[in-house]
Design a protein around this motif. Structure first.
Motif, short mmCIF file in Angstrom:
data_model
loop_
_atom_site.label_atom_id
_atom_site.label_comp_id
_atom_site.label_asym_id
_atom_site.label_seq_id
_atom_site.Cartn_x
_atom_site.Cartn_y
_atom_site.Cartn_z
N SER A 1 25.37 -36.29 2.55
CA SER A 1 23.92 -36.16 2.77
C SER A 1 23.58 -36.05 4.25
CB SER A 1 23.18 -37.36 2.15
OG SER A 1 23.34 -37.38 0.76
N PRO A 2 24.06 -35.03 4.95
CA PRO A 2 23.79 -34.92 6.39
C PRO A 2 22.34 -34.56 6.72
CG PRO A 2 24.93 -32.97 5.62
CD PRO A 2 24.90 -33.92 4.47
N ILE A 3 21.57 -34.07 5.74
CA ILE A 3 20.17 -33.76 6.01
C ILE A 3 19.37 -35.04 6.21
CG2 ILE A 3 18.05 -32.87 4.94
CD1 ILE A 3 19.61 -30.62 3.76
N ARG A 4 19.76 -36.12 5.53
CA ARG A 4 18.96 -37.34 5.55
C ARG A 4 19.67 -38.56 6.11
NH1 ARG A 4 20.00 -40.60 0.97
NH2 ARG A 4 21.35 -39.62 -0.59
N ARG A 5 20.96 -38.47 6.45
CA ARG A 5 21.67 -39.63 7.00
C ARG A 5 22.47 -39.20 8.22
NH1 ARG A 5 23.79 -41.53 1.25
NH2 ARG A 5 25.48 -40.10 1.83
N ASN B 1 24.37 -34.06 21.32
CA ASN B 1 23.62 -34.49 22.51
C ASN B 1 22.45 -33.58 22.87
OD1 ASN B 1 25.30 -36.75 22.91
ND2 ASN B 1 26.78 -35.50 24.05
N GLY B 2 22.12 -32.62 22.01
CA GLY B 2 20.93 -31.81 22.24
C GLY B 2 19.69 -32.56 21.79
N PRO B 3 18.51 -32.00 22.05
CA PRO B 3 17.26 -32.68 21.64
C PRO B 3 17.21 -33.00 20.15
CG PRO B 3 16.78 -30.88 23.15
CD PRO B 3 18.23 -30.77 22.83
N LEU B 4 17.68 -32.06 19.31
CA LEU B 4 17.70 -32.33 17.87
C LEU B 4 18.60 -33.50 17.53
CD1 LEU B 4 17.84 -28.84 16.09
CD2 LEU B 4 16.38 -30.76 15.44
N ASP B 5 19.78 -33.53 18.15
CA ASP B 5 20.74 -34.59 17.86
C ASP B 5 20.22 -35.95 18.33
OD1 ASP B 5 23.33 -35.59 17.02
OD2 ASP B 5 23.79 -35.79 19.16
N VAL B 6 19.62 -35.99 19.51
CA VAL B 6 19.09 -37.24 20.03
C VAL B 6 17.99 -37.78 19.12
CG1 VAL B 6 17.81 -38.28 21.94
CG2 VAL B 6 19.71 -36.72 22.42
N GLU B 7 17.11 -36.89 18.66
CA GLU B 7 16.02 -37.32 17.79
C GLU B 7 16.55 -37.79 16.43
OE1 GLU B 7 12.07 -38.17 16.71
OE2 GLU B 7 12.98 -37.72 18.65
N ALA B 8 17.53 -37.07 15.87
CA ALA B 8 18.11 -37.47 14.59
C ALA B 8 18.81 -38.83 14.71
CB ALA B 8 19.10 -36.41 14.11
N PRO C 1 24.97 -40.81 9.92
CA PRO C 1 26.44 -40.95 9.85
C PRO C 1 27.12 -39.78 9.15
CG PRO C 1 25.40 -43.04 9.36
CD PRO C 1 24.30 -42.03 9.41
N ASP C 2 26.49 -39.19 8.14
CA ASP C 2 27.07 -38.02 7.48
C ASP C 2 27.16 -36.85 8.45
OD1 ASP C 2 25.63 -39.84 5.66
OD2 ASP C 2 26.34 -38.51 4.07
N LEU C 3 26.12 -36.67 9.25
CA LEU C 3 26.11 -35.59 10.24
C LEU C 3 27.24 -35.78 11.25
CD1 LEU C 3 24.88 -33.17 11.74
CD2 LEU C 3 23.18 -34.73 12.71
N VAL C 4 27.46 -37.00 11.70
CA VAL C 4 28.55 -37.28 12.64
C VAL C 4 29.90 -37.00 11.98
CG1 VAL C 4 29.67 -39.10 13.98
CG2 VAL C 4 27.17 -38.95 13.92
N VAL D 1 32.77 -29.69 -3.95
CA VAL D 1 31.51 -30.32 -3.53
C VAL D 1 31.12 -29.67 -2.22
CG1 VAL D 1 30.38 -32.47 -2.85
CG2 VAL D 1 32.06 -32.48 -4.70
N HIS D 2 29.99 -28.98 -2.23
CA HIS D 2 29.57 -28.15 -1.10
C HIS D 2 28.34 -28.78 -0.46
CE1 HIS D 2 32.30 -25.36 -3.10
NE2 HIS D 2 31.60 -25.58 -4.22
N ILE D 3 28.45 -29.13 0.81
CA ILE D 3 27.42 -29.90 1.51
C ILE D 3 26.82 -29.04 2.63
CG2 ILE D 3 26.89 -32.05 2.69
CD1 ILE D 3 27.90 -32.37 -0.20
N ALA D 4 25.50 -29.12 2.77
CA ALA D 4 24.80 -28.35 3.80
C ALA D 4 25.42 -28.61 5.17
CB ALA D 4 23.32 -28.73 3.81
N ASP D 5 25.70 -27.54 5.90
CA ASP D 5 26.35 -27.65 7.22
C ASP D 5 25.29 -27.87 8.30
OD1 ASP D 5 28.03 -27.62 9.33
OD2 ASP D 5 28.76 -25.57 9.06
N VAL D 6 24.75 -29.06 8.35
CA VAL D 6 23.70 -29.38 9.32
C VAL D 6 24.25 -29.38 10.74
CG1 VAL D 6 21.97 -31.11 9.97
CG2 VAL D 6 22.53 -30.75 7.56
#
Length: 792
Positions: free
Chosen positions: A527-531, A268-275, A533-536, A256-261
């Protein structure tokens, strides 16, 4: 060996960790309540303007801790106000009531409103139906008469007149997709990305450079595919499968291969804070509000066909007995061989279309065939360990030139189940990895159902002969019941009732297991593109794989993120449902007067909800429109009327006629013209309701009426209605025409001895003359219904 939760629903033991929400509002008659104790809450208005609710600070809707507030005890509060309140008692059904002591502050969130020019100036009419007050605004150059605007209320709660300031123009009522902008504004969804976020994106290349590939597992030669809905743009998961030969013991290696967001979104960068602020992507039927910018979600991170993409791969070696005997996780790079839809998988591997199989090629078709074989066995195993097999119905809107023209039931078949099974397996594998290493993580938890609600479900199921008195509502018994009723008339009713007995899944760092899946360890990884907690999860999985130190206080940090993510998920769900209701209004507006077949979906105290067969949308039927004094039972599963001789239950077939569409309240109203109910002996019969008078007033309702001598005090008493200037009252909107005309023989001495014409009770015009009503005691201001004389 996989760790699974016990297959039976049991109350949480004392040894388990407590829920993350421990604060409770004061409750009368319950432990911890102190009389007259005050608490802070948010006031939630009622769309009908008859009071509202108080939601204690720190609670969410899922906690079901809202307290009732009568309009006389609201202290002038409006929807969204922060207030100080105290418990004042209980309602007859045991629900807590409260009174507001003080309005602390107005809401600081902008709200959408319709700007209108009046002779005296400008006003704004809020789109939020629970905010019925008109707002006075100064003239502005940002928008004009008839525009929807973003409005900020004056923060002073003591102001006698509600004032506001226009912040921006949202659009015109005739604009395409204006309902999407208004829904986003209603729920304060973040739709624009700050400049700092876009600047952080600017240096990213348009393709994956080879320097980024170094040190990653190269899977570009492997046959890997994505399977998604046809309208999807953010492809965040892909699959591969290797069948192990019998001489090696057999089994499979599932990838199972998941996008490496997390590669693109540093902590803590601007992208991370906004997400983190957004928490999740929001999906409307014709538009999405992404958690991360389109440049990432639809391009660099999306696992598009024929291009290299960075991924995090979960590898699971599965034995012939379906046990995961080994799992490993790697940073990888893939090259998707094919972008597939669920229907394409169905056509190729379920319908065995020769044309589609030739189009996809032997390698892809062989992969899909083997994946379906494995997923079917995984489904059997999952249900065997005690996971519930609930089927839910979703609506898919069909659009033409940007407007909804139809709605149908979303088709859910084995191709969907295949991907679901593989994602579940990957999520469980990552959760076990963190759990075994005792590393804090954001788990997806689902507490055991309420035993009392399960007993209620058992009682109802027993009336249909589906459960025996000695049956325990275990997952095995419930799944057997669901299989038995699948496709039958009871499926909708019992699925709905069982869903009500389940608690809501949420995010938490305290791992209490997932009862719905019968798993002890489960989280979101796929689903790190849309959630968020997945990104964390990706971020800390990478740290562990590389041996990097974890920060201090990680448990507390993740607990805060988990609470924010649960709140964001709840808000997104409510926004999506609101937008669906808006789309339903737009779709059904041209269909006024048309008749449709449907089934009863549920009940509130005054409304019966009907799901139409086509278009596949939900409409509301006032119970008063049925006649027969129908009353909803305590479980809200049926309505009984005609002195017990007629029963309408969830799942019963009905025919309805669309009679009203209210976009302001996002409601579609209908009358039932025919229903297949049951009589008092349980036998089916056709019920034809006696429709009440229309809800609109007609000129014929107001006819001259003879009036007797004027009473000595207070003038004639009128039916309950809406107070008008001068003391007259309009008739009730739901009253039949006979209630607004004719001669009264009740209390007050009305008769035919005086030939002077008079307007009937409920006249919309005040009497020209007559003594003013005098107060007689504290309740004299409340109109009382006339006392009718009994006959014979």
């Amino acid at each position: 060996m996989a760790r699974h939760a016990k297959p039976r629903f049991q109350p949480r033991s004392e040894g388990r960790k407590p829920d993350r929400m421990t604060a409770r509002p004061p409750q009368a008659g319950k432990p911890g309540f102190r009389p007259n104790e005050t608490f802070e809450a948010t006031f939630l208005g009622h769309p009908e303007g008859v009071g509202g609710f108080l939601r204690p600070v720190g609670m969410d809707k899922a906690a079901k801790m809202d307290l009732l507030v009568d309009w006389r005890e609201a202290h002038g509060a409006i929807h969204g106000d922060r207030v100080l309140a105290e418990v004042s008692g209980e309602t007859q059904d045991g629900r807590l009531r409260a009174r507001i002591i003080k309005v602390i502050s107005r809401s600081v969130e902008p709200l959408p409103a319709l700007l209108q020019k009046q002779a005296w100036g400008w006003r704004a009419v809020p789109v939020e139906p629970r905010l019925s007050q008109l707002v006075s605004v100064p003239e502005t150059d940002l928008a004009g008469d008839g525009d929807y605007v973003s409005l900020l209320l004056d923060p002073d709660p003591e102001a006698k007149q509600l004032h506001g300031t226009v912040l921006a123009k949202l659009g015109r009522p005739t604009d395409l997709k204006i309902e999407n902008r208004l829904t986003a504004a209603l729920f304060n969804l973040r739709t624009n990305f700050p400049d700092a976020v876009m600047q952080e994106l600017a240096p990213f290349p348009t393709s994956i450079p080879e320097t980024w590939v170094k040190g990653r597992e190269d899977l570009r030669e492997l046959v890997i595919v994505t399977v998604d809905p046809p309208t999807a743009k953010d492809f965040d998961d892909a699959i591969s499968l290797e069948v192990l030969p019998d001489n090696e013991g057999g089994g499979w290696i599932l990838g199972v291969h998941i996008a490496d967001v997390s590669h693109y979104v540093p902590e803590n960068g601007p992208l991370d804070v906004e997400a983190r602020l957004r928490g999740t992507s929001v999906y409307f039927p014709d538009e999405a509000i992404p958690m991360i910018p389109e440049r990432l979600s639809g391009d660099l991170c999306s696992l598009r066909e024929g291009v290299d993409r960075l991924t995090m791969s979960a590898w699971m070696t599965i034995s012939p007995e379906l046990e995961v005997i080994e799992s490993r996780f790697t940073e990888s790079v893939i090259h998707s061989a094919k972008r597939l839809t669920y229907d394409e998988v169905k056509e190729a591997s379920l319908d065995l279309s020769k044309r589609k199989r030739a189009e996809l090629g032997d390698e892809v078709c062989s992969l899909l065939d083997q994946c379906l074989v494995l997923s079917r066995q995984l489904t059997v195993k999952r249900l065997g360990r005690g996971a519930l097999n609930l089927e839910t119905e979703e609506t898919e809107f069909i659009f033409d030139e940007g407007r909804p023209v139809d709605a149908r039931k979303y088709a859910h078949h084995e191709a969907h189940k295949m991907i679901e099974e593989f994602m579940l397996l990957a999520n469980e594998a990552v959760a076990r990895f963190f759990s075994r290493k005792k590393i804090p993580a954001i788990y997806r938890i689902h507490d055991e159902p309420d035993p009392l609600k399960l007993e209620i479900f058992k009682e109802i199921a027993s009336t249909f002969g589906l459960m025996r008195p000695y049956d325990n509502p275990t997952p095995d018994v419930l799944n057997a019941l669901l299989k038995k009723i699948s496709g039958g008339p009871l499926e909708v009713m019992l699925n709905t009732l069982l869903l009500r007995s389940l608690k809501k899944a949420e995010y938490s760092v305290d791992n209490i297991g997932h009862s719905g899946l019968a798993l002890q360890d489960y989280l979101h990884f796929t689903s790190p593109i849309r959630r968020y907690p997945d990104l964390v999860t990706h971020r800390y999985l990478r740290k562990v794989l590389k041996g990097e130190p974890l920060p201090d206080g990680l448990h507390g940090h993740l607990a805060i993120i988990a609470k924010q993510a649960s709140d964001a998920e709840q808000k997104a769900t409510e926004a999506e449902r609101e937008n669906d209701r808006w789309k339903t209004c737009i779709l059904m507006k041209p269909k006024l007067g048309q008749k449709f077949d449907g089934r009863i979906q549920g009940f509130s105290l005054k409304v019966m909800f009907v799901r139409l067969d086509s278009p596949f949308v939900e409409v509301g039927v006032p119970l008063a429109a049925l006649g027969g004094n129908f009353v909803v039972d305590e479980h809200k599963s049926k309505a009984v009327g005609m002195r017990g001789q007629a029963t309408l239950s969830i799942g019963d077939a009905v025919k309805v006629e669309i009679v009203g569409v209210d976009e302001d309240l996002r409601r579609v109203s209908a009358w039932v013209t025919e229903a297949k109910g049951h009589d008092d002996k349980g036998k089916p019969f056709i019920f034809t309701p006696a429709l009440v008078a229309p809800a609109t007033l007609r000129e014929a309702d107001f006819v001259p009426e003879k009036r007797g001598p004027r009473p000595e005090r207070g003038g004639p008493r009128t039916e309950r209605g809406t107070e008008r200037p001068g003391g007259a009252r309009t008739p009730r909107r739901d009253a039949p025409a006979s209630a607004t005309s004719g001669t009264s023989t009740g209390r007050g001495g009305y008769g035919s001895r005086d030939d002077r014409p008079r307007k009937p009770k409920g006249s919309v015009r005040a009497p020209a003359t007559g003594p003013a009503r005098t107060k007689r005691g504290p309740d004299a201001s409340r109109p009382k219904p006339p006392v009718k004389k009994r006959r014979g």
